[in-house]
Write a protein that holds these residues in place. Structure first.
Motif, PDB file in Angstrom:
ATOM      1  N   PRO A 185       0.838  -1.197   0.000  1.00 37.34           N
ATOM      2  CA  PRO A 185       0.000   0.000   0.000  1.00 37.34           C
ATOM      3  C   PRO A 185       0.874   1.249   0.000  1.00 37.34           C
ATOM      4  N   ILE A 186       0.355   2.311  -0.575  1.00 36.26           N
ATOM      5  CA  ILE A 186       1.045   3.597  -0.500  1.00 36.26           C
ATOM      6  C   ILE A 186       0.284   4.518   0.453  1.00 36.26           C
ATOM      7  N   PHE A 187       0.997   5.480   1.004  1.00 37.28           N
ATOM      8  CA  PHE A 187       0.335   6.563   1.721  1.00 37.28           C
ATOM      9  C   PHE A 187       0.592   7.829   0.926  1.00 37.28           C
ATOM     10  N   HIS A 188      -0.454   8.332   0.280  1.00 35.70           N
ATOM     11  CA  HIS A 188      -0.364   9.556  -0.510  1.00 35.70           C
ATOM     12  C   HIS A 188      -0.480  10.745   0.433  1.00 35.70           C
ATOM     13  N   LEU A 189       0.464  11.676   0.319  1.00 33.33           N
ATOM     14  CA  LEU A 189       0.515  12.814   1.235  1.00 33.33           C
ATOM     15  C   LEU A 189       0.910  14.069   0.476  1.00 33.33           C
ATOM     16  N   GLY A 232     -11.486  -5.745   2.116  1.00 36.65           N
ATOM     17  CA  GLY A 232     -11.696  -5.491   0.694  1.00 36.65           C
ATOM     18  C   GLY A 232     -11.736  -4.041   0.272  1.00 36.65           C
ATOM     19  N   TYR A 233     -11.498  -3.118   1.193  1.00 39.98           N
ATOM     20  CA  TYR A 233     -11.465  -1.703   0.811  1.00 39.98           C
ATOM     21  C   TYR A 233     -10.197  -1.412   0.013  1.00 39.98           C
ATOM     22  N   GLY A 234     -10.337  -0.543  -0.975  1.00 44.77           N
ATOM     23  CA  GLY A 234      -9.182  -0.182  -1.794  1.00 44.77           C
ATOM     24  C   GLY A 234      -8.403   0.978  -1.225  1.00 44.77           C
ATOM     25  N   ALA A 235      -9.057   1.784  -0.375  1.00 46.65           N
ATOM     26  CA  ALA A 235      -8.398   2.952   0.183  1.00 46.65           C
ATOM     27  C   ALA A 235      -8.964   3.270   1.562  1.00 46.65           C
ATOM     28  N   VAL A 236      -8.134   3.881   2.390  1.00 45.56           N
ATOM     29  CA  VAL A 236      -8.533   4.345   3.712  1.00 45.56           C
ATOM     30  C   VAL A 236      -8.170   5.828   3.786  1.00 45.56           C
ATOM     31  N   THR A 237      -9.172   6.668   4.018  1.00 41.41           N
ATOM     32  CA  THR A 237      -8.986   8.110   3.937  1.00 41.41           C
ATOM     33  C   THR A 237      -9.114   8.771   5.303  1.00 41.41           C
ATOM     34  N   PRO A 238      -8.031   9.337   5.838  1.00 42.91           N
ATOM     35  CA  PRO A 238      -8.149  10.107   7.075  1.00 42.91           C
ATOM     36  C   PRO A 238      -9.115  11.278   6.868  1.00 42.91           C
ATOM     37  N   LEU A 239     -10.054  11.427   7.765  1.00 44.59           N
ATOM     38  CA  LEU A 239     -11.111  12.424   7.607  1.00 44.59           C
ATOM     39  C   LEU A 239     -10.631  13.827   7.976  1.00 44.59           C
ATOM     40  N   HIS A 260     -19.157   6.634  -5.389  1.00 43.73           N
ATOM     41  CA  HIS A 260     -17.964   6.569  -4.560  1.00 43.73           C
ATOM     42  C   HIS A 260     -17.237   7.917  -4.597  1.00 43.73           C
ATOM     43  N   ASP A 261     -16.889   8.448  -3.434  1.00 46.60           N
ATOM     44  CA  ASP A 261     -16.169   9.710  -3.334  1.00 46.60           C
ATOM     45  C   ASP A 261     -14.696   9.415  -3.104  1.00 46.60           C
ATOM     46  N   PHE A 262     -13.855   9.817  -4.045  1.00 45.32           N
ATOM     47  CA  PHE A 262     -12.428   9.503  -3.962  1.00 45.32           C
ATOM     48  C   PHE A 262     -11.629  10.693  -4.476  1.00 45.32           C
ATOM     49  N   GLY A 263     -10.570  11.061  -3.766  1.00 46.64           N
ATOM     50  CA  GLY A 263      -9.787  12.217  -4.178  1.00 46.64           C
ATOM     51  C   GLY A 263      -8.320  12.060  -3.876  1.00 46.64           C
ATOM     52  N   THR A 264      -7.648  13.190  -3.650  1.00 45.27           N
ATOM     53  CA  THR A 264      -6.201  13.164  -3.471  1.00 45.27           C
ATOM     54  C   THR A 264      -5.749  13.804  -2.164  1.00 45.27           C
ATOM     55  N   SER A 265      -6.657  13.943  -1.201  1.00 47.81           N
ATOM     56  CA  SER A 265      -6.199  14.322   0.131  1.00 47.81           C
ATOM     57  C   SER A 265      -5.434  13.125   0.703  1.00 47.81           C
ATOM     58  N   PRO A 266      -4.724  13.279   1.822  1.00 44.07           N
ATOM     59  CA  PRO A 266      -3.942  12.152   2.352  1.00 44.07           C
ATOM     60  C   PRO A 266      -4.776  10.880   2.491  1.00 44.07           C
ATOM     61  N   ARG A 267      -4.194   9.747   2.075  1.00 40.71           N
ATOM     62  CA  ARG A 267      -4.919   8.478   2.159  1.00 40.71           C
ATOM     63  C   ARG A 267      -3.994   7.298   1.910  1.00 40.71           C
ATOM     64  N   PHE A 268      -4.390   6.170   2.461  1.00 39.65           N
ATOM     65  CA  PHE A 268      -3.751   4.896   2.176  1.00 39.65           C
ATOM     66  C   PHE A 268      -4.457   4.297   0.956  1.00 39.65           C
ATOM     67  N   ILE A 269      -3.686   3.796   0.000  1.00 39.73           N
ATOM     68  CA  ILE A 269      -4.258   3.206  -1.215  1.00 39.73           C
ATOM     69  C   ILE A 269      -3.529   1.898  -1.503  1.00 39.73           C
ATOM     70  N   GLN A 270      -4.273   0.888  -1.854  1.00 39.40           N
ATOM     71  CA  GLN A 270      -3.636  -0.355  -2.292  1.00 39.40           C
ATOM     72  C   GLN A 270      -2.703  -0.057  -3.468  1.00 39.40           C
ATOM     73  N   GLY A 271      -1.458  -0.545  -3.391  1.00 39.83           N
ATOM     74  CA  GLY A 271      -0.459  -0.220  -4.398  1.00 39.83           C
ATOM     75  C   GLY A 271      -0.876  -0.509  -5.836  1.00 39.83           C
ATOM     76  N   PRO A 272      -1.345  -1.732  -6.131  1.00 41.48           N
ATOM     77  CA  PRO A 272      -1.743  -2.033  -7.511  1.00 41.48           C
ATOM     78  C   PRO A 272      -2.876  -1.135  -8.006  1.00 41.48           C
ATOM     79  N   LEU A 273      -3.761  -0.726  -7.111  1.00 39.93           N
ATOM     80  CA  LEU A 273      -4.862   0.150  -7.493  1.00 39.93           C
ATOM     81  C   LEU A 273      -4.338   1.541  -7.864  1.00 39.93           C
ATOM     82  N   ALA A 274      -3.420   2.080  -7.056  1.00 40.90           N
ATOM     83  CA  ALA A 274      -2.841   3.386  -7.364  1.00 40.90           C
ATOM     84  C   ALA A 274      -2.114   3.346  -8.711  1.00 40.90           C
ATOM     85  N   LYS A 275      -1.406   2.278  -8.959  1.00 44.21           N
ATOM     86  CA  LYS A 275      -0.674   2.141 -10.223  1.00 44.21           C
ATOM     87  C   LYS A 275      -1.636   2.071 -11.409  1.00 44.21           C
ATOM     88  N   ARG A 276      -2.718   1.342 -11.243  1.00 35.36           N
ATOM     89  CA  ARG A 276      -3.712   1.227 -12.315  1.00 35.36           C
ATOM     90  C   ARG A 276      -4.321   2.587 -12.642  1.00 35.36           C
TER      91      ARG A 276
END
Length: 242
Positions: free
Chosen positions: A89-93, A115-122, A156-172
């Motif tokens: 997983p990556i942590f995008h910051l 099974g979540y693809g990302a975890v987003t700090p609120l 689904h609400d998804f953006g680029t604020s800080p978040r953990f993302i499954q590596g293969p998903l981020a690459k895709r």
């Protein structure tokens, strides 16, 4: 859990220092950061500021990879960093966020196991439904032309604020991303929208579902009369007086 850190930054060493001290020094300490990469765009500061950013990052990660493109591009920065993602997983910051409480390792591990693809700090700026931690977009309800409350859209609400993302998903997602466009805007349209809708995200909060991260970039921009705008699906920063 092992993660790879991906940092989008500009020449603002004061903000980058606060961000890294908060996240790396304290609130990500349960995680094992295996690698760090930063995209340092030539925006806001000068070469001395850029050098200070390099030094600040390498105080935490001596072997960090630093990309320095000739021109600034938020979309290009995200695409470049996410394209390097691997199995972890990556942590995008971004360089202008601080944490208000530690990020619990067990919560992130369970979310990915479920099974979540990302975890987003609120943050307080997320448009979310307090009745559920799933990241579902809300929209304003209109009655006789007047805005009244908000309703879940099912999108689904998804953006680029800080978040953990499954590596293969981020690459895709990086493979499909247009570097000249704002990443969040293009996620609303094909082909990226189809990828976004193929997985689920969940929010990470403090106790009583309170925000766990804070944006310090808005205050920095306000103090300098700088506003962020999206023009033709591209993010730009301009001085209000111009």
């Amino acid at each position: 859990m092992e993660i790879d850190l991906k940092i989008v930054a500009t020449r603002r060493p004061d903000l980058l220092g606060r961000t890294l001290d908060s996240l790396i020094g304290t609130h990500l300490k349960e995680f094992t950061i295996r690698s760090a990469a930063m995209n340092l765009d030539p925006a806001f500061g000068d070469e001395a500021d850029a050098d200070a950013c390099r030094t600040t990052l390498r105080q935490h990660f001596p072997d960090a990879v630093i990309h320095e493109p000739a021109t600034a591009s938020f979309g290009g920065a995200v695409k470049r960093l996410w394209a390097e993602a691997g199995a972890r997983p990556i942590f995008h910051l971004e360089d202008d966020w601080v944490a208000l409480a530690p990020f619990p390792l067990a919560y992130v591990e369970k979310a990915f196991a479920d099974g979540y693809g990302a975890v987003t700090p609120l943050s307080e700026h997320h448009n979310w439904d307090r009745g559920s931690l799933d990241a579902i977009r809300l929209k304003r309800r209109r009655i006789m032309g007047f805005r009244f409350g908000k309703i879940r859209t099912g999108t689904h609400d998804f953006g680029t604020s800080p978040r953990f993302i499954q590596g293969p998903l981020a690459k895709r997602m990086a493979e499909m991303m247009d570097p000249d466009l704002d990443p969040e805007k293009q996620m609303e349209f094909r082909p990226l929208s189809e990828v976004v809708e193929s997985f689920r995200s969940v929010y990470l909060t403090r106790a009583r579902r309170q925000p766990i991260i804070e944006d310090i970039g808005r205050e920095w921009r306000d103090a300098r009369g700088i506003v962020k705008k999206t023009v033709n699906a591209k993010s730009i920063w301009i001085e209000e007086s111009k």
